[in-house]
Design a protein around this motif. Structure first.
Motif, short mmCIF file in Angstrom:
data_model
loop_
_atom_site.label_atom_id
_atom_site.label_comp_id
_atom_site.label_asym_id
_atom_site.label_seq_id
_atom_site.Cartn_x
_atom_site.Cartn_y
_atom_site.Cartn_z
N LYS A 161 0.67 -56.48 18.42
CA LYS A 161 0.40 -56.50 16.98
C LYS A 161 -0.15 -55.17 16.44
CE LYS A 161 -4.28 -58.56 16.99
NZ LYS A 161 -4.74 -57.91 18.21
N ASP A 162 -0.85 -54.43 17.26
CA ASP A 162 -1.29 -53.11 16.80
C ASP A 162 -1.30 -52.14 18.00
OD1 ASP A 162 -3.67 -53.63 18.24
OD2 ASP A 162 -4.64 -54.46 16.45
N LEU A 163 -1.56 -50.88 17.70
CA LEU A 163 -1.47 -49.85 18.75
C LEU A 163 -2.44 -50.10 19.88
CD1 LEU A 163 -1.12 -46.30 17.18
CD2 LEU A 163 0.41 -47.41 18.82
N GLN A 164 -3.65 -50.51 19.50
CA GLN A 164 -4.68 -50.73 20.51
C GLN A 164 -4.21 -51.79 21.52
OE1 GLN A 164 -8.66 -50.22 19.55
NE2 GLN A 164 -8.55 -49.94 21.78
N ALA A 165 -3.67 -52.88 21.00
CA ALA A 165 -3.23 -53.98 21.87
C ALA A 165 -2.02 -53.54 22.70
CB ALA A 165 -2.89 -55.21 21.03
N ALA A 166 -1.13 -52.76 22.10
CA ALA A 166 0.05 -52.30 22.84
C ALA A 166 -0.36 -51.33 23.94
CB ALA A 166 1.05 -51.64 21.88
N GLN A 167 -1.33 -50.48 23.62
CA GLN A 167 -1.83 -49.51 24.62
C GLN A 167 -2.47 -50.26 25.80
OE1 GLN A 167 -5.57 -47.59 24.05
NE2 GLN A 167 -4.71 -45.54 24.41
N SER A 168 -3.33 -51.25 25.50
CA SER A 168 -3.97 -52.00 26.59
C SER A 168 -2.93 -52.71 27.43
CB SER A 168 -4.92 -53.08 26.06
OG SER A 168 -5.80 -52.56 25.16
N ALA A 169 -1.94 -53.29 26.78
CA ALA A 169 -0.91 -54.03 27.51
C ALA A 169 -0.11 -53.10 28.41
CB ALA A 169 0.02 -54.76 26.53
N ALA A 170 0.24 -51.91 27.89
CA ALA A 170 1.03 -50.97 28.70
C ALA A 170 0.22 -50.53 29.93
CB ALA A 170 1.44 -49.75 27.87
N TYR A 171 -1.06 -50.19 29.72
CA TYR A 171 -1.86 -49.74 30.86
C TYR A 171 -2.14 -50.86 31.86
CZ TYR A 171 -2.37 -44.98 29.33
OH TYR A 171 -2.10 -43.68 29.01
N ALA A 172 -2.23 -52.10 31.37
CA ALA A 172 -2.42 -53.22 32.32
C ALA A 172 -1.22 -53.31 33.26
CB ALA A 172 -2.61 -54.52 31.54
N VAL A 173 -0.02 -53.03 32.75
CA VAL A 173 1.18 -53.08 33.60
C VAL A 173 1.21 -51.87 34.54
CG1 VAL A 173 3.69 -53.24 33.64
CG2 VAL A 173 2.41 -54.33 31.80
N VAL A 174 0.84 -50.70 34.01
CA VAL A 174 0.81 -49.49 34.84
C VAL A 174 -0.07 -49.73 36.08
CG1 VAL A 174 -0.05 -47.10 34.93
CG2 VAL A 174 1.33 -47.87 32.97
N GLU A 175 -1.18 -50.42 35.87
CA GLU A 175 -2.10 -50.68 37.00
C GLU A 175 -1.45 -51.55 38.07
OE1 GLU A 175 -4.78 -49.13 37.51
OE2 GLU A 175 -4.97 -48.20 35.52
N ARG A 176 -0.46 -52.34 37.69
CA ARG A 176 0.18 -53.25 38.65
C ARG A 176 1.30 -52.58 39.45
NH1 ARG A 176 0.38 -59.01 35.82
NH2 ARG A 176 1.95 -59.37 37.41
N ILE A 177 1.75 -51.42 38.98
CA ILE A 177 2.90 -50.77 39.63
C ILE A 177 2.39 -49.63 40.51
CG2 ILE A 177 5.02 -49.47 39.22
CD1 ILE A 177 5.35 -51.07 36.64
N LYS A 178 2.86 -49.61 41.73
CA LYS A 178 2.33 -48.61 42.68
C LYS A 178 3.48 -47.86 43.36
CE LYS A 178 -1.88 -50.54 42.47
NZ LYS A 178 -2.72 -50.00 41.41
N PHE A 179 3.32 -46.56 43.46
CA PHE A 179 4.11 -45.80 44.43
C PHE A 179 3.29 -44.58 44.82
CE2 PHE A 179 5.66 -44.61 40.19
CZ PHE A 179 5.63 -43.23 40.19
N GLU A 180 3.52 -44.08 46.02
CA GLU A 180 2.70 -43.00 46.55
C GLU A 180 2.78 -41.77 45.64
OE1 GLU A 180 3.59 -42.14 50.70
OE2 GLU A 180 2.86 -40.10 50.33
N GLY A 181 1.61 -41.26 45.28
CA GLY A 181 1.57 -40.04 44.47
C GLY A 181 1.74 -40.28 42.98
N ALA A 182 1.84 -41.53 42.55
CA ALA A 182 2.12 -41.81 41.12
C ALA A 182 1.11 -41.09 40.23
CB ALA A 182 2.06 -43.31 40.87
N HIS A 183 1.63 -40.49 39.18
CA HIS A 183 0.78 -39.75 38.27
C HIS A 183 1.14 -40.15 36.84
CE1 HIS A 183 -0.70 -36.55 35.82
NE2 HIS A 183 0.53 -36.21 35.51
N PHE A 184 0.10 -40.45 36.04
CA PHE A 184 0.36 -40.77 34.62
C PHE A 184 -0.83 -40.33 33.79
CE2 PHE A 184 -1.54 -44.37 36.79
CZ PHE A 184 -2.61 -44.73 35.97
N ARG A 185 -0.60 -40.16 32.52
CA ARG A 185 -1.70 -39.82 31.61
C ARG A 185 -2.41 -41.09 31.18
NH1 ARG A 185 -0.47 -35.03 27.34
NH2 ARG A 185 -2.18 -36.13 26.30
N ARG A 186 -3.73 -40.98 31.02
CA ARG A 186 -4.52 -42.15 30.62
C ARG A 186 -4.80 -42.17 29.14
NH1 ARG A 186 -6.35 -44.92 35.03
NH2 ARG A 186 -5.89 -43.82 36.97
#
Ligand code: AMP
Ligand code: GLY
Length: 430
Positions: free
Chosen positions: A397-422
């Motif tokens: 519904k808003d940017l804050q909620a979309a940002q939290s949702a995207a980062y919650a998924v990022v935390e679930r995905i793993k590969f060696e050396g993964a790099h992302f901006r926070r």
């Protein structure tokens, strides 16, 4: 309709995903595609999208494939095949194709062309000079106090721009591009712009040769590290809409850019059917165009297409047919955020072939789409195969909620050396 999509990045995964939802589509191919694209299917016929092993720049190979399969429409994602004239080639061979033709693609393939066009038709841009000879370039850089963007004229894999803050750096940049040829032949000519400060946003408008239909605003994050530090990349994340322009301001800005753009195209005999993507700096005086691209942004496409409510096939068809004037673009009021997960080391050198975990769980979540970029299949496993690996996209519904949702998924995905901006979308949230 049968569709062929050309390209293999996150942008192309988003294009395929959205096109496959159209009830018009019965069959789809992607050349060359990636492991995520291969998992898509056409919504109507439930037919898997077929990835074909032909490179996006192999024009003869692509033509031969299209002549055999006879797609009703070919959709071109990346800049290089457009600059090489794939649209003209397909049209000469009686194939319907969406994207900028070679002449129109010059907006991206030649910075000198774009700069001259902007100046001729009154599109607000940075003060600039175009040079084929280093001495004159150095003199101009000195007149700017060395605060410049030094740009190779031609395509350089998105890397041909060096930003400098003093004359010594500017002279070094000029020498590297013109004498050292670090970007190859792309640097035979250079454009030097004054260094502009402000908030940078992406605009996109779909064109049909006569009209340009504006998209909402989006913002990319080009630097590799948080707080816009580190090296320039292809883009580490994006979100839409941005709060930096009201709807009314956006219409005014678009008028300042798109009206003269369309008038200039008519006068220069450029039949622009495709997408024009101006990179714009909101300076304290006025918005100024830094550059034009003649294709969809990556990762802007991932956030745009998760907000677009139209049948995308109908829009691209209208862009090819010259009938966009009768269509209205419809956008979801939701905000969308895409966080790019990259290989450790990107944009420098990085390892490939790292197994990616957590994709299946992410695929079951609502209002989330993990677009693949540099991924490949190794047996049953999906592994990394490029710099930018995934574009984890969530809408809410808003940017804050979309940002939290995207980062919650990022935390679930793993590969060696993964790099992302926070900090994707952080500027918008204050
Ligand atoms: P370009 O490929 O021309 O968009 O340049 C790549 C990036 O360099 C842009 O996205 C901006 O962040 C930055 N840039 C380009 N031109 C300028 C400029 N005149 N002033 C400040 N930054 C610039
Ligand atoms: N978003 C940056 C690019 O597509 O060039």
């Amino acid at each position: 309709m049968k569709l062929l999509v050309i390209g293999s990045g996150g942008r192309e995964h988003a294009l395929v995903w959205k096109l496959a939802q159209s009830p018009h589509v019965t069959r789809m191919w992607c050349a060359p595609g990636n492991a995520g694209i291969q998992q898509e299917q056409t919504e109507k016929t439930k037919r898997p999208v077929e990835c074909v092993n032909v490179g996006a720049e192999d024009l003869p190979g692509l033509l031969a494939f299209a002549q055999e399969k006879k797609p009703d429409l070919t959709v071109v994602g990346p800049d290089n095949p457009l600059a090489l004239g794939i649209v003209d080639l397909f049209q000469r061979n009686g194939l319907r194709v969406w994207g900028a033709n070679r002449k129109a693609a010059q907006f991206e393939s030649s910075k000198a062309f774009s700069q001259r066009f902007m100046e001729k038709y009154g599109i607000p841009t940075a003060r600039s000079g175009t040079f084929s000879e280093p001495a004159a370039a150095r003199k101009f850089a000195a007149s700017l106090g060395g605060r410049c963007a030094v740009k190779a004229d031609g395509l350089a894999l998105g890397k041909g721009v060096l930003l400098t803050t003093n004359l010594a750096e500017a002279e070094k940049a000029i020498d590297e591009i013109m004498v050292g040829k670090v970007f190859g032949a792309a640097g035979t000519k250079i454009v030097i712009q004054e260094f502009l400060e402000g908030m940078e946003i992406s605009l996109h408008a779909l064109c049909d040769g006569k009209v340009a239909k504006l998209f909402p605003t989006a913002q990319d994050h080009k630097r590799a590290l948080d707080n816009n530090e580190g090296l320039n990349t292809g883009g580490m994340g994006a979100y839409s809409p941005t709060p930096f322009l009201t709807d009314a301001q956006l219409v005014d800005v678009a008028k300042m850019i798109l009206d003269p753009f369309l008038r200039g195209c008519t006068e220069e005999g450029i039949d622009f059917r495709g997408i024009i993507y101006p990179g714009v700096m909101l300076t304290k005086d006025e918005p100024k165009v830094l550059e034009f691209n003649a294709r969809f942004g990556d990762p802007e496409t991932q956030v745009y297409l998760t907000r677009l409510e139209n049948d995308f096939v109908e829009l691209l068809d209208a862009s090819v047919n010259g009938t966009l004037g009768t269509m209205e673009l419809k956008w979801s009021p939701l905000a969308s955020v895409c966080v790019v997960m990259a290989s450790g080391g990107y944009p420098g050198s990085y390892a490939k072939g790292k197994p990616i975990h957590g994709l299946d769980g992410a695929a079951r979540l609502p209002n989330v789409k993990v677009f693949h970029a540099g991924t490949a299949r190794a047996g049953e496993q999906i592994v990394t195969s490029g710099g930018r690996v995934l574009g984890v996209t969530a809408w809410a519904k808003d940017l804050q909620a979309a940002q939290s949702a995207a980062y919650a998924v990022v935390e679930r995905i793993k590969f060696e050396g993964a790099h992302f901006r926070r900090d994707i979308a952080a500027k918008a949230l204050g």
